[in-house]
Design an enzyme around this catalytic site. Structure first.
Site, short mmCIF file in Angstrom:
data_model
loop_
_atom_site.label_atom_id
_atom_site.label_comp_id
_atom_site.label_asym_id
_atom_site.label_seq_id
_atom_site.Cartn_x
_atom_site.Cartn_y
_atom_site.Cartn_z
N GLU A 33 0.81 -1.23 0.00
CA GLU A 33 0.00 0.00 0.00
C GLU A 33 0.84 1.27 0.00
OE1 GLU A 33 -2.89 -0.65 -0.67
OE2 GLU A 33 -3.01 -2.72 -0.05
N GLY A 34 1.90 1.25 -0.79
CA GLY A 34 2.84 2.37 -0.82
C GLY A 34 3.96 2.13 0.16
#
Length: 496
Positions: A339-340
């Site tokens: 997620e990043g």
């Protein structure tokens, strides 16, 4: 489907993640898809997909990444063209799709980012589509298999029970049947509806894996006999050794601080959704936005640290697969990337969240901690070191924040060079703040005659250990934050 407050979901998710990090990703991703559908789907899409997703009969996935488009989502090339009947035909390949294919549910609902004809380059040209693994008939029954194929399943460092797939869309036809969700070219906004909640979820997974490692190390230290503690007898377990206790206290304190931060963020999300006061809702949303990159990154970095300490407590047996702690170490490592990456979270914190509302959001958080320090100062001698430690760390964080604001405006690389140590500083201070608050409440409960005194006393000791022995690390991080970009860019690429 029960309209449960997010803070309750967070507590339940931690238990699920600790039980099985791989398996818990399936409902976790499905929650994200439900959020995306609720926010951006049409009433017809709600009726078609939500009941089965909420019941768990169907699962969901997020399809963002391509070989050339990882963190740089704007580089994706998957394309979707109108079919003339209200549907679209989507072609492309997506990689690293967690739970991308399986037979645990009868259908999988993929939310896929793709470009539409004549879309501009970069993120502005991205749209989001619903692509079911099995097409859904008008009466809700399942129809034909869609043109979504699993090309391969990745061989990973950890989370081996989670099928991470390379998916091909439209490889055997003119494209997989797809349905636009949200406005055309509005895919990034739709993605962040899912992504922000998923970031909190990944941070909670870091808390869970850290606690799992701590539980294993604690149990082993209570039964393993090796050497003779200074204040003990030969044959006493290793929990009597000072260094073993140092490691266990470090694991315990970090885990409880990260959990408190995650719960505080979840509570802010709840207030942003449920408060009847619009100003309070806005303030809570800004607080949740500020803390989200920290709660994603700091606990997931700590998960690897804590799992490594667990292996150390086990000694040589920790390096052997049969004890299970090596698996925790392997499972935890991906959470810093999901997620990043955590570096991107740091960039988000420094580049977007600190300047939010002209800096008023972060200043409000600092003011809240300062206000609590006044309460802590009057709480008694047992809280004196908590007060001094938290006050010093907050001052260092405020100075670092001021340096980033002053130098980052002139040259963004000056701020970005120190973004990652700054996020760690912020996590340490926020964790210390919430632990100290919990300690003050714990003392109040013991004075009120609460029966669970050992638990409450442990809370106070843990918070004091954190503030005395872990929180001072902010002083060592401050020079890294304010060093600037000079040495990072002093070498040419050949000198690396």
């Amino acid at each position: 489907g029960g309209d449960v407050p997010w803070i309750v979901v967070t507590a339940l998710q931690e238990m699920m993640d600790a039980a099985n990090a791989s398996l818990s990703m399936a409902p976790g991703l499905t929650w994200a898809v439900i959020d995306g559908l609720l926010e951006w789907g049409t009433p017809e899409q709600h009726a078609t997909y939500l009941p089965k997703l909420v019941s768990g009969e169907w699962a969901g996935t997020m399809n963002l990444t391509e070989a050339q488009a990882g963190s740089d989502v704007g580089a994706l090339t998957a394309k979707a063209v109108p079919a003339g009947d209200g549907t679209w035909r989507l072609q492309g390949t997506k990689i690293y799709i967690s739970w991308g294919d399986h037979d645990a549910t009868e259908n999988i609902i993929h939310l896929v980012l793709a470009r539409t004809p004549d879309a501009p380059p970069g993120t502005k040209g991205i749209s989001m589509f619903i692509v079911p693994k099995v097409l859904v008939n008008p009466d809700g029954s399942l129809g034909e298999r869609n043109d979504v194929a699993t090309v391969s399943v990745e061989h990973k460092l950890g989370i081996h029970a989670s099928p991470t797939c390379l998916l091909e869309y439209g490889g055997q036809s003119d494209g997989a049947v797809a349905y636009l969700i949200g406005p055309e070219r509005g895919g990034m906004k739709a993605m962040f509806t899912m992504m922000n909640n998923a970031r909190i979820g990944v941070g909670v997974s870091g808390v869970a894996l850290g606690d799992l490692a701590y539980q294993a190390a604690r149990a082993y230290a209570m039964e393993r006999v090796q050497g003779r503690p200074i204040e003990g007898e030969r044959g006493d377990p290793i929990i009597g050794h000072a260094d073993i206790r140092r490691m266990l206290m470090t694991m315990k304190a970090y885990t409880e601080a990260a959990r408190a931060l995650a719960f505080a963020t979840a509570a802010a999300v709840d207030r942003s959704r449920r408060s009847e006061d619009e100003e309070a809702k806005t303030s809570a949303q800004l607080r949740a936005d500020l803390l989200t990159p920290i709660v994603k990154a700091w606990p997931t970095d700590l998960a690897s640290t804590i799992a490594s300490l667990a292996i150390q407590v086990f000694g040589g047996m920790g390096y052997i697969e049969e004890t299970g702690v090596a698996q925790v170490y392997r499972d935890a490592r991906i959470s810093s990337i999901y997620e990043g990456t955590n570096g991107i979270q740091a960039i988000d914190l420094v580049g977007r969240k600190l300047p939010s509302a002209g800096g008023a959001v972060v200043m409000a958080f600092f003011s809240e901690i300062s206000g609590f320090l006044a309460e802590l100062e009057n709480a008694g001698d047992e809280f004196a070191s908590m007060h001094s430690g938290l006050a010093a760390a907050l001052g260092q964080l405020q100075q670092a924040t001021g340096w980033l604001a002053a130098n980052g405006m002139e040259d963004p690389n000056q701020a970005l060079a120190g973004a990652t140590p700054y996020l760690e500083m912020f996590g340490l201070v926020a964790g210390g703040y919430y632990l100290a608050r919990s300690a003050v409440i714990a003392r109040r409960l013991t004075e009120d005659g609460n029966a669970d005194v050992p638990f409450l006393e442990a809370k106070i000791v843990t918070a004091r250990f954190y503030c005395e022995q872990l929180l001072p690390r902010t002083a060592g991080l401050a020079p890294s934050v304010t060093a600037g970009k000079r040495d990072l860019f002093a070498l040419d690429t050949g000198q690396f």
